[in-house]
Design a protein around this motif. Structure first.
Motif, short mmCIF file in Angstrom:
data_model
loop_
_atom_site.label_atom_id
_atom_site.label_comp_id
_atom_site.label_asym_id
_atom_site.label_seq_id
_atom_site.Cartn_x
_atom_site.Cartn_y
_atom_site.Cartn_z
N LEU A 51 -4.61 2.94 -18.09
CA LEU A 51 -3.21 3.18 -17.71
C LEU A 51 -2.76 4.58 -18.08
CD1 LEU A 51 -2.20 -0.41 -18.47
CD2 LEU A 51 -1.82 0.73 -16.29
N ASN A 52 -3.31 5.13 -19.15
CA ASN A 52 -3.05 6.54 -19.44
C ASN A 52 -3.53 7.41 -18.28
OD1 ASN A 52 -1.98 5.98 -21.96
ND2 ASN A 52 -3.87 6.41 -23.08
N VAL A 53 -4.71 7.09 -17.77
CA VAL A 53 -5.28 7.87 -16.68
C VAL A 53 -4.46 7.69 -15.41
CG1 VAL A 53 -7.30 8.05 -15.18
CG2 VAL A 53 -7.62 7.90 -17.65
N LEU A 54 -4.02 6.47 -15.14
CA LEU A 54 -3.25 6.21 -13.91
C LEU A 54 -1.83 6.79 -13.97
CD1 LEU A 54 -4.22 2.52 -12.98
CD2 LEU A 54 -5.19 4.66 -12.13
N SER A 55 -1.43 7.31 -15.14
CA SER A 55 -0.07 7.86 -15.27
C SER A 55 0.06 9.21 -14.59
CB SER A 55 0.29 8.00 -16.74
OG SER A 55 -0.44 9.07 -17.31
N SER A 56 -1.05 9.89 -14.35
CA SER A 56 -1.15 11.24 -13.78
C SER A 56 -0.74 12.35 -14.74
CB SER A 56 -0.37 11.39 -12.46
OG SER A 56 0.89 11.99 -12.67
N THR A 57 0.00 12.01 -15.79
CA THR A 57 0.45 13.05 -16.72
C THR A 57 -0.22 12.89 -18.09
OG1 THR A 57 2.30 11.62 -17.31
CG2 THR A 57 2.73 13.33 -15.68
N GLY A 58 -0.98 11.84 -18.26
CA GLY A 58 -1.42 11.48 -19.61
C GLY A 58 -2.79 12.00 -19.99
N THR A 59 -3.08 11.82 -21.27
CA THR A 59 -4.40 12.08 -21.84
C THR A 59 -5.10 10.72 -21.92
OG1 THR A 59 -3.28 13.70 -23.24
CG2 THR A 59 -5.58 13.20 -23.76
N ALA A 60 -6.34 10.66 -21.45
CA ALA A 60 -7.02 9.36 -21.41
C ALA A 60 -7.03 8.70 -22.79
CB ALA A 60 -8.45 9.54 -20.89
N ILE A 61 -7.43 9.47 -23.78
CA ILE A 61 -7.50 8.97 -25.16
C ILE A 61 -6.73 9.98 -26.01
CG2 ILE A 61 -9.04 8.26 -27.04
CD1 ILE A 61 -11.24 8.01 -24.77
N PRO A 62 -5.41 9.79 -26.14
CA PRO A 62 -4.57 10.86 -26.70
C PRO A 62 -4.72 11.09 -28.19
CG PRO A 62 -3.23 8.95 -26.13
CD PRO A 62 -4.62 8.66 -25.65
N SER A 96 -6.64 12.40 -14.84
CA SER A 96 -5.39 11.77 -14.41
C SER A 96 -4.89 12.40 -13.12
CB SER A 96 -4.31 11.95 -15.48
OG SER A 96 -4.63 11.25 -16.63
N GLN A 97 -4.93 13.72 -13.07
CA GLN A 97 -4.38 14.43 -11.92
C GLN A 97 -5.21 14.17 -10.66
OE1 GLN A 97 -4.15 18.33 -13.66
NE2 GLN A 97 -2.50 17.71 -15.01
N LEU A 98 -6.50 13.92 -10.89
CA LEU A 98 -7.40 13.64 -9.77
C LEU A 98 -7.04 12.31 -9.11
CD1 LEU A 98 -10.11 14.95 -8.76
CD2 LEU A 98 -11.29 13.30 -10.21
N ASP A 158 0.84 -1.21 0.00
CA ASP A 158 0.00 0.00 0.00
C ASP A 158 0.87 1.25 0.00
OD1 ASP A 158 -2.18 -1.61 0.02
OD2 ASP A 158 -2.77 -1.19 2.10
N ALA A 159 1.93 1.22 0.81
CA ALA A 159 2.79 2.41 0.94
C ALA A 159 3.49 2.70 -0.39
CB ALA A 159 3.82 2.19 2.04
N ASP A 160 3.87 1.64 -1.11
CA ASP A 160 4.51 1.87 -2.41
C ASP A 160 3.59 2.66 -3.34
OD1 ASP A 160 6.79 0.43 -1.70
OD2 ASP A 160 5.96 -1.48 -2.42
N PHE A 161 2.30 2.32 -3.29
CA PHE A 161 1.35 3.01 -4.17
C PHE A 161 1.11 4.44 -3.71
CE2 PHE A 161 0.38 -1.34 -5.50
CZ PHE A 161 0.25 -1.17 -6.86
N THR A 162 0.99 4.65 -2.41
CA THR A 162 0.76 6.02 -1.94
C THR A 162 2.01 6.87 -2.17
OG1 THR A 162 1.15 5.24 0.31
CG2 THR A 162 -1.13 5.57 -0.34
N ASN A 163 3.18 6.26 -2.03
CA ASN A 163 4.42 7.00 -2.33
C ASN A 163 4.49 7.40 -3.79
OD1 ASN A 163 5.29 6.84 0.28
ND2 ASN A 163 6.61 5.04 -0.06
N ALA A 164 3.82 6.63 -4.65
CA ALA A 164 3.84 6.95 -6.08
C ALA A 164 2.75 7.95 -6.45
CB ALA A 164 3.66 5.67 -6.89
N GLY A 165 2.03 8.45 -5.44
CA GLY A 165 1.08 9.53 -5.70
C GLY A 165 -0.38 9.12 -5.72
N PHE A 166 -0.66 7.83 -5.52
CA PHE A 166 -2.06 7.42 -5.48
C PHE A 166 -2.63 7.69 -4.09
CE2 PHE A 166 -0.33 4.64 -8.84
CZ PHE A 166 -1.23 4.93 -9.85
#
Ligand SMILES: *[C@@H]1O[C@H](CO)[C@@H](O)[C@H](O)[C@H]1NC(C)=O
Ligand SMILES: *[C@@H]1O[C@H](CO)[C@@H](O)[C@H](O)[C@H]1NC(C)=O
Length: 395
Positions: A164-175, A308-310, A58-66
């Motif tokens: 996975l685009n959305v989970l990247s935090s920087t991406g466009t869902a459908i680029p 993504s940012q959300l 869990d901590a690995d994921f929260t450390n990655a910004g989730f």
């Protein structure tokens, strides 16, 4: 193995017990090969997610910004179940053809599973490769029933890609309004480095290509590469990099030493070629004999979306690395977009096609491709005589 009722509906006609007679018996060699290859990719994807889910806390994921690990884990588990199901169904189909699936492959994801950010970035590449593989496979399949069955998997791989685009935090869902396709050998340039042995895949792999840039890869970044074929045997100043994006009729060619990312958004396939003739965005006719290395797959995230940012804050930009794992080495030199445009304009006689390709994503996305740029029917030598342009023959 999890079967939803919808997946079972797909599985049922292909499973030996329920298959109509026409699924049995000898199949076209290419149909068999495409199904065998697709199954290996599904095994790879399934093993990747299995190891990822098992490894990270869990901590690995929260450390990655989730905000919560469950946001990511729920999706990865669902995707993993789909990939495992795809493999079961493809293997059942192969058995109904009287064919043995390729089994025993060993995978090594150590580098890709270094941390959650790298894992999520790799998953994003892997799913995009899945899309390109099924799309390229469609060109090889001969039986409409099998094309539809493979297409029913392709559409799901594309949904994974969006998540996975959305989970990247920087991406466009459908680029992009369009995806691109890879041949099996092109797919293997990205997948083969993960396969360490145990199975025999009867398809030659293109030479894997890695980006050596560190940090964010964005418009203006000068791309630097590593490949076993970039070893001085061929003078690098005679080589070109080629960037292929969805919807463009051809790749954008640039001299290797001036491989600057233009104003694009989303996945880009990167090739190194022996000449500057643009590669066709047409998997059947793309010239393969000029490819020295690649493709590698990178994501250029120029239009981050709120969705993504959300879901994930402040993700490191390791999302932009190549599929075979960007290896740390040289630093990134970034130039301004205006300088980048001028490099591209001066780099080759195909500057017109290059800027036309880049324009839709920077300006008028809705009129992308055909309306603004139209088919380029020009054939012949470029202005500087260095490049022969075949025109855009993309269908
Ligand atoms: C060096 O590159 C050439 C092609 O550029 C390739 O044929 C050769 O196998 C490469 N050598 C090594 C040791 O990888
Ligand atoms: C986009 O297209 C519309 C309609 O063709 C045009 O009016 C507008 O100026 C274009 N915008 C850009 C940024 O090119």
């Amino acid at each position: 193995m999890r079967y939803s009722s919808a997946l079972f509906a797909l599985a049922a006609p292909l499973l030996a017990s329920a298959a109509p007679a026409r699924f049995y018996g000898k199949r076209a060699a290419t149909d068999i090969l495409v199904f065998k290859f697709a199954d290996v990719l599904e095994q790879l994807e399934s093993a990747f997610y299995q190891q990822a889910i098992a490894k990270f806390t869990d901590a690995d994921f929260t450390n990655a910004g989730f905000p919560s690990s469950q946001i990511a884990v729920e999706q990865f588990k669902s995707i993993q179940a789909d990939e495992a199901t795809h493999s079961v169904v493809l293997q059942a189909a192969l058995k109904s053809f009287g064919e043995a699936p390729i089994t025993g492959c060993q995978f090594n994801f150590d580098a890709a599973l270094a941390d959650v950010a790298t894992m999520a970035a790799t998953a994003r590449v892997v799913e995009n490769v899945g899309v390109t593989a099924y799309l390229g496979g469609a060109a090889l399949l001969t039986d409409p029933v099998l094309i539809t069955a493979a297409g029913a998997i392709l559409t799901v791989e594309a949904r994974h890609q969006t998540i996975l685009n959305v989970l990247s935090s920087t991406g466009t869902a459908i680029p992009s309004a369009f995806d691109f396709a890879f041949t099996p050998s092109e797919v293997l340039a990205i997948a083969a480095p993960f396969i360490t042995g145990g199975c025999d895949i009867p398809i030659p792999a293109n030479t894997p290509l890695s980006l050596t840039n560190t940090g964010t890869v964005a418009p203006g970044t000068l791309l630097t590469f590593k490949a076993s074929s970039l070893n001085g045997t061929i003078a690098e100043d005679t080589l070109f990099c080629q960037m292929l994006i969805g919807g463009a009729p051809t790749s954008i060619p640039l001299p290797l030493s001036q491989c600057v990312v233009p104003e694009i958004n989303g996945p880009v396939a990167l090739f190194i070629t022996s000449d500057g003739q643009p590669l066709l965005n047409n998997v059947r006719d793309r010239a393969q004999n000029k490819v020295i290395a690649g493709p590698a797959l990178a994501f250029i995230d120029t239009k981050p979306q709120m969705l993504s940012q959300l879901l994930r804050s402040g993700a490191a930009s390791s999302g932009s690395g190549s599929g075979s794992g960007a290896e740390a080495s040289t630093s990134t030199r970034t130039i301004s977009p205006a300088e980048a445009s001028s490099v591209i304009a001066s780099a080759s006689g195909t500057a017109e096609s290059a800027s036309a390709t880049a324009a839709p994503s920077s300006g008028n996305a809705t009129s992308s491709g055909s309306a603004t740029s139209g088919p380029n029917t020009f054939t012949g030598k470029s202005a500087d005589g260095k490049i022969t342009v075949n025109g855009w023959t993309n269908v």
